[in-house]
Design a protein around this motif. Sequence first.
Motif, PDB file in Angstrom:
ATOM      1  N   ARG A  27       0.760  -1.335   0.080  1.00 32.19           N
ATOM      2  CA  ARG A  27      -0.031  -0.040   0.000  1.00 32.19           C
ATOM      3  C   ARG A  27       0.958   1.175   0.002  1.00 32.19           C
ATOM      4  NH1 ARG A  27      -1.852  -3.569   3.699  1.00 32.19           N
ATOM      5  NH2 ARG A  27      -0.966  -2.340   5.556  1.00 32.19           N
ATOM      6  N   ARG A  28       1.088   1.942  -1.122  1.00 32.51           N
ATOM      7  CA  ARG A  28       2.069   2.933  -1.319  1.00 32.51           C
ATOM      8  C   ARG A  28       1.318   4.209  -0.599  1.00 32.51           C
ATOM      9  NH1 ARG A  28       1.596   1.057  -6.550  1.00 32.51           N
ATOM     10  NH2 ARG A  28       0.603   3.056  -7.078  1.00 32.51           N
ATOM     11  N   GLY A  29       2.325   4.852   0.318  1.00 30.77           N
ATOM     12  CA  GLY A  29       1.936   5.944   0.875  1.00 30.77           C
ATOM     13  C   GLY A  29       2.800   7.161   0.720  1.00 30.77           C
ATOM     14  N   ARG A  30       2.763   8.204   1.496  1.00 33.94           N
ATOM     15  CA  ARG A  30       3.702   9.198   1.200  1.00 33.94           C
ATOM     16  C   ARG A  30       4.592   9.699   2.420  1.00 33.94           C
ATOM     17  NH1 ARG A  30       1.185  12.260  -2.986  1.00 33.94           N
ATOM     18  NH2 ARG A  30       2.124  14.211  -2.256  1.00 33.94           N
ATOM     19  N   ASN A  31       5.807  10.080   1.918  1.00 36.38           N
ATOM     20  CA  ASN A  31       6.998  10.203   2.918  1.00 36.38           C
ATOM     21  C   ASN A  31       6.990  11.756   3.230  1.00 36.38           C
ATOM     22  OD1 ASN A  31       9.124   9.261   4.338  1.00 36.38           O
ATOM     23  ND2 ASN A  31      10.378  10.247   2.896  1.00 36.38           N
ATOM     24  N   THR A  32       7.013  12.017   4.466  1.00 37.82           N
ATOM     25  CA  THR A  32       7.154  13.388   5.021  1.00 37.82           C
ATOM     26  C   THR A  32       8.519  14.159   4.542  1.00 37.82           C
ATOM     27  OG1 THR A  32       7.780  12.700   6.830  1.00 37.82           O
ATOM     28  CG2 THR A  32       5.631  13.455   6.869  1.00 37.82           C
ATOM     29  N   LEU A  33       8.193  15.661   4.249  1.00 36.50           N
ATOM     30  CA  LEU A  33       9.365  16.393   3.805  1.00 36.50           C
ATOM     31  C   LEU A  33      10.017  16.808   5.128  1.00 36.50           C
ATOM     32  CD1 LEU A  33       8.298  18.298   0.768  1.00 36.50           C
ATOM     33  CD2 LEU A  33      10.140  16.645   0.749  1.00 36.50           C
ATOM     34  N   HIS A  34      11.259  17.283   4.786  1.00 39.98           N
ATOM     35  CA  HIS A  34      11.973  17.769   5.961  1.00 39.98           C
ATOM     36  C   HIS A  34      13.229  18.454   5.341  1.00 39.98           C
ATOM     37  CE1 HIS A  34      13.692  14.164   5.946  1.00 39.98           C
ATOM     38  NE2 HIS A  34      14.900  14.452   6.473  1.00 39.98           N
ATOM     39  N   ALA A  35      13.681  19.599   5.730  1.00 38.27           N
ATOM     40  CA  ALA A  35      14.588  20.328   4.900  1.00 38.27           C
ATOM     41  C   ALA A  35      15.793  20.026   5.420  1.00 38.27           C
ATOM     42  CB  ALA A  35      14.717  21.880   5.452  1.00 38.27           C
ATOM     43  N   THR A  36      17.027  19.832   4.476  1.00 34.88           N
ATOM     44  CA  THR A  36      18.185  19.258   4.983  1.00 34.88           C
ATOM     45  C   THR A  36      19.288  20.072   4.081  1.00 34.88           C
ATOM     46  OG1 THR A  36      17.813  17.455   2.835  1.00 34.88           O
ATOM     47  CG2 THR A  36      17.319  16.758   4.849  1.00 34.88           C
ATOM     48  N   ALA A  37      20.384  19.927   4.663  1.00 41.10           N
ATOM     49  CA  ALA A  37      21.466  20.720   3.997  1.00 41.10           C
ATOM     50  C   ALA A  37      22.937  19.647   4.208  1.00 41.10           C
ATOM     51  CB  ALA A  37      21.733  21.958   4.465  1.00 41.10           C
ATOM     52  N   VAL A  38      23.501  19.302   3.559  1.00 45.98           N
ATOM     53  CA  VAL A  38      24.798  18.697   3.552  1.00 45.98           C
ATOM     54  C   VAL A  38      25.882  19.771   3.260  1.00 45.98           C
ATOM     55  CG1 VAL A  38      26.200  16.941   2.550  1.00 45.98           C
ATOM     56  CG2 VAL A  38      23.953  16.508   2.571  1.00 45.98           C
ATOM     57  N   CYS A  39      26.807  19.693   4.103  1.00 48.99           N
ATOM     58  CA  CYS A  39      27.822  20.648   4.326  1.00 48.99           C
ATOM     59  C   CYS A  39      29.091  19.924   4.388  1.00 48.99           C
ATOM     60  CB  CYS A  39      27.803  21.623   5.506  1.00 48.99           C
ATOM     61  SG  CYS A  39      28.876  22.959   5.369  1.00 48.99           S
ATOM     62  N   ALA A  40      29.940  19.883   3.255  1.00 51.23           N
ATOM     63  CA  ALA A  40      31.108  18.670   3.055  1.00 51.23           C
ATOM     64  C   ALA A  40      32.009  19.398   1.961  1.00 51.23           C
ATOM     65  CB  ALA A  40      30.681  17.352   3.005  1.00 51.23           C
ATOM     66  N   PRO A  41      33.161  19.743   2.059  1.00 49.42           N
ATOM     67  CA  PRO A  41      33.785  19.654   3.444  1.00 49.42           C
ATOM     68  C   PRO A  41      33.440  20.846   4.425  1.00 49.42           C
ATOM     69  CG  PRO A  41      35.531  20.399   1.829  1.00 49.42           C
ATOM     70  CD  PRO A  41      34.042  19.932   1.093  1.00 49.42           C
ATOM     71  N   ALA A  42      33.132  20.685   5.481  1.00 49.75           N
ATOM     72  CA  ALA A  42      32.694  21.586   6.185  1.00 49.75           C
ATOM     73  C   ALA A  42      33.689  22.579   7.072  1.00 49.75           C
ATOM     74  CB  ALA A  42      31.613  21.011   7.571  1.00 49.75           C
ATOM     75  N   THR A  43      33.401  23.726   7.006  1.00 48.67           N
ATOM     76  CA  THR A  43      34.186  24.567   7.930  1.00 48.67           C
ATOM     77  C   THR A  43      33.450  25.105   8.954  1.00 48.67           C
ATOM     78  OG1 THR A  43      33.729  26.516   6.495  1.00 48.67           O
ATOM     79  CG2 THR A  43      35.398  25.305   5.966  1.00 48.67           C
ATOM     80  N   PRO A  44      33.650  25.967  10.145  1.00 45.04           N
ATOM     81  CA  PRO A  44      32.917  26.445  11.002  1.00 45.04           C
ATOM     82  C   PRO A  44      31.801  27.447  10.410  1.00 45.04           C
ATOM     83  CG  PRO A  44      35.171  26.403  12.006  1.00 45.04           C
ATOM     84  CD  PRO A  44      35.026  26.120  10.318  1.00 45.04           C
ATOM     85  N   ASP A  45      32.410  28.369   9.549  1.00 47.31           N
ATOM     86  CA  ASP A  45      31.316  29.088   8.824  1.00 47.31           C
ATOM     87  C   ASP A  45      30.144  28.590   8.186  1.00 47.31           C
ATOM     88  OD1 ASP A  45      32.720  31.292  10.076  1.00 47.31           O
ATOM     89  OD2 ASP A  45      33.943  31.928   8.602  1.00 47.31           O
ATOM     90  N   ARG A  46      30.617  27.624   7.337  1.00 45.01           N
ATOM     91  CA  ARG A  46      29.634  27.174   6.411  1.00 45.01           C
ATOM     92  C   ARG A  46      28.520  26.292   7.463  1.00 45.01           C
ATOM     93  NH1 ARG A  46      32.020  23.509   1.937  1.00 45.01           N
ATOM     94  NH2 ARG A  46      29.836  23.542   1.377  1.00 45.01           N
ATOM     95  N   ALA A  47      29.217  25.473   8.068  1.00 44.54           N
ATOM     96  CA  ALA A  47      28.190  24.743   9.070  1.00 44.54           C
ATOM     97  C   ALA A  47      27.279  25.569   9.874  1.00 44.54           C
ATOM     98  CB  ALA A  47      28.990  23.626  10.268  1.00 44.54           C
ATOM     99  N   ILE A  48      27.874  26.687  10.417  1.00 47.41           N
ATOM    100  CA  ILE A  48      26.841  27.564  11.222  1.00 47.41           C
ATOM    101  C   ILE A  48      25.780  28.238  10.173  1.00 47.41           C
ATOM    102  CG2 ILE A  48      26.830  29.850  12.322  1.00 47.41           C
ATOM    103  CD1 ILE A  48      29.573  29.132  13.497  1.00 47.41           C
ATOM    104  N   ALA A  49      26.349  28.468   9.114  1.00 48.39           N
ATOM    105  CA  ALA A  49      25.326  29.060   8.175  1.00 48.39           C
ATOM    106  C   ALA A  49      24.415  28.299   7.627  1.00 48.39           C
ATOM    107  CB  ALA A  49      26.187  29.665   6.726  1.00 48.39           C
ATOM    108  N   ALA A  50      24.644  26.935   7.478  1.00 52.24           N
ATOM    109  CA  ALA A  50      23.775  25.649   6.992  1.00 52.24           C
ATOM    110  C   ALA A  50      22.853  25.664   8.135  1.00 52.24           C
ATOM    111  CB  ALA A  50      24.506  24.396   6.601  1.00 52.24           C
TER     112      ALA A  50
END
Length: 640
Positions: free
Chosen positions: A190-213
Amino acid sequence: MDLRFGDGKPTDEEREAVDALLGPPESSWAGAARDEMDAADLRWARGGREARDRRDQLLPALHALNDRVGWISEGALDYVCRRLTVPPAEAYGVATFYAMFSVRPRPATVLHICTDLACTAAGASDLCAAVEQNGVKVDRSPCLGLCERAPAALVIRAGASARPAFEDEAVQAEWGSGGAAPGVGNGKGRRGRNTLHATAVCAPATPDRAIAAATAPETAPAEPAPEAAVPQTGDPTLTLLSRIGTVDPTSLDDYRAHGGYTALRRAFTLGPAAVIREVTDAGLVGRGGAAFPTGRKWQATAAQPDHPHYLVCNADESEPGTFKDRVLMEGDPYALVEAMTIAAYATGAHLGYLYLRGEYPRALARLTHAVEQARTRGLLGDDVLGQGYAFDIEIRRGAGAYICGEETALFNSIEGYRGEPRSKPPFPVEKGLFGKPTVENNVETLVNVLPILTRGAEAYAAIGTATSTGPKLFCVSGSVARPGVYELPFGATLGELLTLAGVRDNLRAVLLGGAAGGFVRPDELDIPLTFEGTREAGTTLGSGVVMAFDDTVPLPRLLLRIAEFFRDESCGQCVPCRVGTVRQEEALHRIADRTGAAAAGDIALLREVGRAMRDASICGLGQTAWNAVESAIDRLGAYE
């Protein structure tokens, strides 16, 4: 004894999240509000059997709550229990089993920073400290499967208004603006629907990029294209990676223009028995580490008289240092859909489950889009390619549990139970998912079926060695100039692979097989990369992890991180693993700064604990938890 919650009630938002997945409750017995109770509800209960048959919706329901609210409250969990007639104690046990869920209030936005091996070597500890100094809370995470871009961070934001920022317009349109993605399973077909959520991948991460994301994940830059993780992109000799970087992963037409669905058409021409014979003659073995012959597994499942049969694709690659399946799913998703259809046809299955890592948001989007497009075009559904064969795929998201890479733990997870391994026998080919015959393969194994059918078993078997046939994907990371996924025929040496990746001169050690593997020395680079070659050398090929470390990386810290990983990921079901992983970590803490005679007593204790775990643990996690530490002590002279 049951666990009863207090007077907590679900909020309207929590009800809405669960009802969007399960549908509105049919009676007050199934969770409707008291003021909605009708006269029939006062006289009898109904719907219990149907609700219990949907126990497998427990994990998707927990995801729905977590995605919408960010955590799972007592009232929300109680509502799910009433909807599915699951005892609250059992549901609480499931909700607390997975690292990505929380049963305590937490912010809607969570910043996960990987602190596993490759990221630790790349300065993850300093990254975490710098981010926390700026007032941003960090969730220290095990491997995020982004080792080629270490150190890595993943931001997840809950909420009904959260929207992931996909770089693919076709995928964005497929997911739409209604807060749900089509085509993700809703229980045994029984096919359903999958909930959405915002995501952001930060790699390679720096402190500034991780905080901004973490502050605004929707505005984070798009991830690099999958081909960025394939240094060999464009090489005409590639087989498994040939389409990555040359074919639009969102376009079914482009996939078919580059040979897509040729293998499935040949499978229908051959018939199920002949397909299994081709896979057997090709010598294909599992690529997840166990190296079990794929043809034998398929034949054993197909021969079972009990029906229905199920197919499960294990896309929950959580071994530290492993990211090849992620690259395949992001860069060539239709290949996996086609390969799953072939495997199901050969084994007599009509429903396949794709169990995907919860930390892979782009793979989820790409695969959801691919499944929907295949279904729309008659490549999935009641009449695949007009051949009278019915097959469909449900995508199930994991939630952060390394143990669910073990096949029977994965079955329990899909069924709505804690992801704990089962005792064998019976084996999955006899009684697997929902107690029915089940064939389980990982992504790389399944994708290998396509060249077997398009080129023929003999041509495929000519690649590699006599006992390790075909191409193999290797995940190279750490102290190399060009980390990424490499495709080589079995039989190439470790030194040849590291030369391609640009290994540094001051090499200290190489870890083969991930945290469950073993270390080798810089003077052992002539080891052939085959199952038999690594076994003869006293190590393991595992899932294809090759992690290089130079002499700037402190070896005791790596070993301690491996021990911490196994302690955290042990499901706790069996005593040797539950206790042994803790004792191993304690001993490594004590000898972190000791050498020679000062460490001898604890090393002897480590050997004793390691043997107990290897001999008596119920599954591979405990059986391999000592491997890397043992090899570092014996081969590298750690603590001498």
